[in-house]
Design an enzyme around this catalytic site. Sequence first.
Site, PDB file in Angstrom:
ATOM      1  N   PHE A  11      -8.755  -0.707  26.419  1.00 50.98           N
ATOM      2  CA  PHE A  11      -8.828   0.766  26.426  1.00 50.98           C
ATOM      3  C   PHE A  11      -8.007   1.272  25.253  1.00 50.98           C
ATOM      4  O   PHE A  11      -7.079   2.055  25.379  1.00 50.98           O
ATOM      5  CB  PHE A  11      -8.299   1.289  27.771  1.00 50.98           C
ATOM      6  CG  PHE A  11      -8.730   2.687  28.114  1.00 50.98           C
ATOM      7  CD1 PHE A  11     -10.048   3.111  27.935  1.00 50.98           C
ATOM      8  CD2 PHE A  11      -7.821   3.600  28.644  1.00 50.98           C
ATOM      9  CE1 PHE A  11     -10.445   4.396  28.262  1.00 50.98           C
ATOM     10  CE2 PHE A  11      -8.204   4.895  28.975  1.00 50.98           C
ATOM     11  CZ  PHE A  11      -9.524   5.290  28.789  1.00 50.98           C
ATOM     12  N   THR A  97     -11.572  -5.606  23.065  1.00 51.53           N
ATOM     13  CA  THR A  97     -10.173  -6.057  22.962  1.00 51.53           C
ATOM     14  C   THR A  97      -9.949  -6.549  21.533  1.00 51.53           C
ATOM     15  O   THR A  97     -10.832  -6.472  20.684  1.00 51.53           O
ATOM     16  CB  THR A  97      -9.868  -7.174  23.982  1.00 51.53           C
ATOM     17  OG1 THR A  97     -10.637  -8.337  23.651  1.00 51.53           O
ATOM     18  CG2 THR A  97     -10.190  -6.743  25.404  1.00 51.53           C
ATOM     19  N   LYS A 126     -15.653  -8.981  16.752  1.00 54.83           N
ATOM     20  CA  LYS A 126     -16.333  -9.941  15.871  1.00 54.83           C
ATOM     21  C   LYS A 126     -16.119 -11.388  16.293  1.00 54.83           C
ATOM     22  O   LYS A 126     -16.926 -12.262  15.994  1.00 54.83           O
ATOM     23  CB  LYS A 126     -15.803  -9.799  14.429  1.00 54.83           C
ATOM     24  CG  LYS A 126     -16.238  -8.536  13.751  1.00 54.83           C
ATOM     25  CD  LYS A 126     -15.149  -7.930  12.902  1.00 54.83           C
ATOM     26  CE  LYS A 126     -14.304  -6.992  13.731  1.00 54.83           C
ATOM     27  NZ  LYS A 126     -13.382  -6.167  12.963  1.00 54.83           N
ATOM     28  N   GLU A 150     -23.906  -4.795  17.799  1.00 53.27           N
ATOM     29  CA  GLU A 150     -24.171  -4.123  16.519  1.00 53.27           C
ATOM     30  C   GLU A 150     -22.877  -3.723  15.806  1.00 53.27           C
ATOM     31  O   GLU A 150     -22.768  -3.777  14.582  1.00 53.27           O
ATOM     32  CB  GLU A 150     -25.048  -2.883  16.764  1.00 53.27           C
ATOM     33  CG  GLU A 150     -25.428  -2.129  15.518  1.00 53.27           C
ATOM     34  CD  GLU A 150     -26.272  -2.942  14.539  1.00 53.27           C
ATOM     35  OE1 GLU A 150     -27.277  -3.535  14.959  1.00 53.27           O
ATOM     36  OE2 GLU A 150     -25.902  -2.997  13.341  1.00 53.27           O
ATOM     37  N   VAL A 153     -20.460  -5.596  12.753  1.00 58.14           N
ATOM     38  CA  VAL A 153     -20.563  -5.443  11.296  1.00 58.14           C
ATOM     39  C   VAL A 153     -20.850  -3.976  10.978  1.00 58.14           C
ATOM     40  O   VAL A 153     -21.806  -3.397  11.497  1.00 58.14           O
ATOM     41  CB  VAL A 153     -21.691  -6.336  10.713  1.00 58.14           C
ATOM     42  CG1 VAL A 153     -21.804  -6.139   9.205  1.00 58.14           C
ATOM     43  CG2 VAL A 153     -21.454  -7.804  11.044  1.00 58.14           C
ATOM     44  N   GLY A 207      -7.208   4.598  12.423  1.00 62.30           N
ATOM     45  CA  GLY A 207      -7.925   3.774  13.409  1.00 62.30           C
ATOM     46  C   GLY A 207      -8.881   2.774  12.790  1.00 62.30           C
ATOM     47  O   GLY A 207      -9.730   2.218  13.479  1.00 62.30           O
ATOM     48  N   GLU A 210      -7.361  -3.531  11.836  1.00 63.15           N
ATOM     49  CA  GLU A 210      -7.242  -4.441  12.964  1.00 63.15           C
ATOM     50  C   GLU A 210      -5.828  -4.342  13.538  1.00 63.15           C
ATOM     51  O   GLU A 210      -4.898  -3.868  12.864  1.00 63.15           O
ATOM     52  CB  GLU A 210      -7.497  -5.878  12.508  1.00 63.15           C
ATOM     53  CG  GLU A 210      -8.908  -6.127  12.045  1.00 63.15           C
ATOM     54  CD  GLU A 210      -9.948  -5.812  13.117  1.00 63.15           C
ATOM     55  OE1 GLU A 210      -9.943  -6.426  14.177  1.00 63.15           O
ATOM     56  OE2 GLU A 210     -10.770  -4.900  12.873  1.00 63.15           O
ATOM     57  N   LYS A 225     -17.477 -11.326   9.338  1.00 63.55           N
ATOM     58  CA  LYS A 225     -18.717 -10.541   9.192  1.00 63.55           C
ATOM     59  C   LYS A 225     -19.748 -11.283   8.341  1.00 63.55           C
ATOM     60  O   LYS A 225     -20.950 -11.235   8.623  1.00 63.55           O
ATOM     61  CB  LYS A 225     -18.386  -9.170   8.588  1.00 63.55           C
ATOM     62  CG  LYS A 225     -17.599  -8.287   9.557  1.00 63.55           C
ATOM     63  CD  LYS A 225     -17.012  -7.076   8.872  1.00 63.55           C
ATOM     64  CE  LYS A 225     -16.249  -6.199   9.852  1.00 63.55           C
ATOM     65  NZ  LYS A 225     -15.439  -5.164   9.206  1.00 63.55           N
ATOM     66  N   GLY A 323     -13.769   3.047  12.138  1.00 58.75           N
ATOM     67  CA  GLY A 323     -13.458   4.348  12.741  1.00 58.75           C
ATOM     68  C   GLY A 323     -13.752   4.298  14.228  1.00 58.75           C
ATOM     69  O   GLY A 323     -14.692   3.629  14.655  1.00 58.75           O
TER      70      GLY A 323
END
Length: 348
Positions: A11, A97, A126, A150, A153, A207, A210, A225, A323
């Site tokens: 969250f 997460t 990822k 989706e 990447v 935001g 990582e 990616k 974002g």
Amino acid sequence: MTTYNLALIGFGGVNRALAELIRDEPGRFASLGFELRVVAITDLAFGSLVQGDGIDLASVLAMPRGSSFEGLPGGSPDPRNEDVIRNSPADVVVEATFTSPIDGEPAVSHVKWAIESGKHVVTTNKGPVALRGQELSTLAAENGVRFEYEGAVMSGTPVIRLAQKMLGGLELNAVQGILNGTSNYVLGRMEAGLGLDEAISEAQDLGFAEADPTADIGGSDVRLKVAILANELLDANIRPSDVETTGIQDITSDDVAQALAGGLRWKLIGEVRREDDGSIAATVQPVALPAGHPLAGISGATNAVSFTTDLLGAVTVSGPGAGRVETAYALISDIIAVDEFVQGAVRA
Ligand SMILES: NC(=O)c1ccc[n+]([C@@H]2O[C@H](COP(=O)([O-])OP(=O)(O)OC[C@H]3O[C@@H](n4cnc5c(N)ncnc54)[C@H](O)[C@@H]3O)[C@@H](O)[C@H]2O)c1
Ligand SMILES: N[C@@H](CCO)C(=O)O
């Protein structure tokens, strides 16, 4: 109208943005033919909360970080991820997460638990896609559920599904792009005179970065990616460790200024290419691009990817690469794909 019950695992920025959209704009989903209801949330910081009739999102979004779900009906101070994923009344598990570039855990387990308990799973993480994507997709197919990713990447900008659905019948031999919003934002801010650390700090506040921003700056985020694009679009069957990777950590403010003075812009470029002998070459590296190069003008957290095809030549897509809201949209696009699958099964 179908109602999809969601379990939000993690969250943080992305799943909170999804919760805010559901709280603020329920009509957006009704127009898509379904309703979204959050019935479970887990997070390392808050613990877990399961309420089958639907969680009051305004209340939980108002809880400051550091508070706990303990004491709320269905609340616990521990995340209890396995129990929540397996036993909550969710139809769709939304995994957001931290990304682990090493083994994809704990997200790989979260995805497996969801699939094994007959739930669809959508993720922006990822790790499980780059490291265990094929295995998890096969497991999902065997269990009659969808595994959609989706947002792994270029956040909500359509790339994976777009290429798979809309470039059908074309021979795709290379994919090249700017695939990390943080590093592209940081390089742009360095061009404006900021130092590396200051620019990273801004990207964190926005935001984009990582949890550990060395993944963005050191290239390991783009490496994941590139591996995903190679496997999804070029059937390459490679691992992230097969992608030769150099980040932007050694690019200095002087390097950036000198390049600009010479009409060049540093960009972190990820690329995968099928060579004439059929082998796959995959790299991540900083490149000083001339101003006229199609990727040189891609600024801020915007990303771009160019597909080299036999019949169309280069097809390029650009849009947000990071974002919170932009990535929450990727989850919505995944839920739309789940809905198409569910409605298709109902009609069959
Ligand atoms: N933010 C972006 O622009 C963006 C874009 C694309 C993909 N992603 C990916 O989406 C995921 C989420 O990104 P974010 O920006 O929301 O990250 P974030 O760091 O803001 O949030 C992650 C949340 O997950 C929680 N968490 C971590 N491990 C957990 C566990 N084992 N059990 C329960 N909760 C756990 C953390 O406490 C945190 O609140 C990451 O994997 C990231 O790589 C993010
Ligand atoms: N940290 C990543 C998020 C999107 O994967 C970026 O900056 O691009």
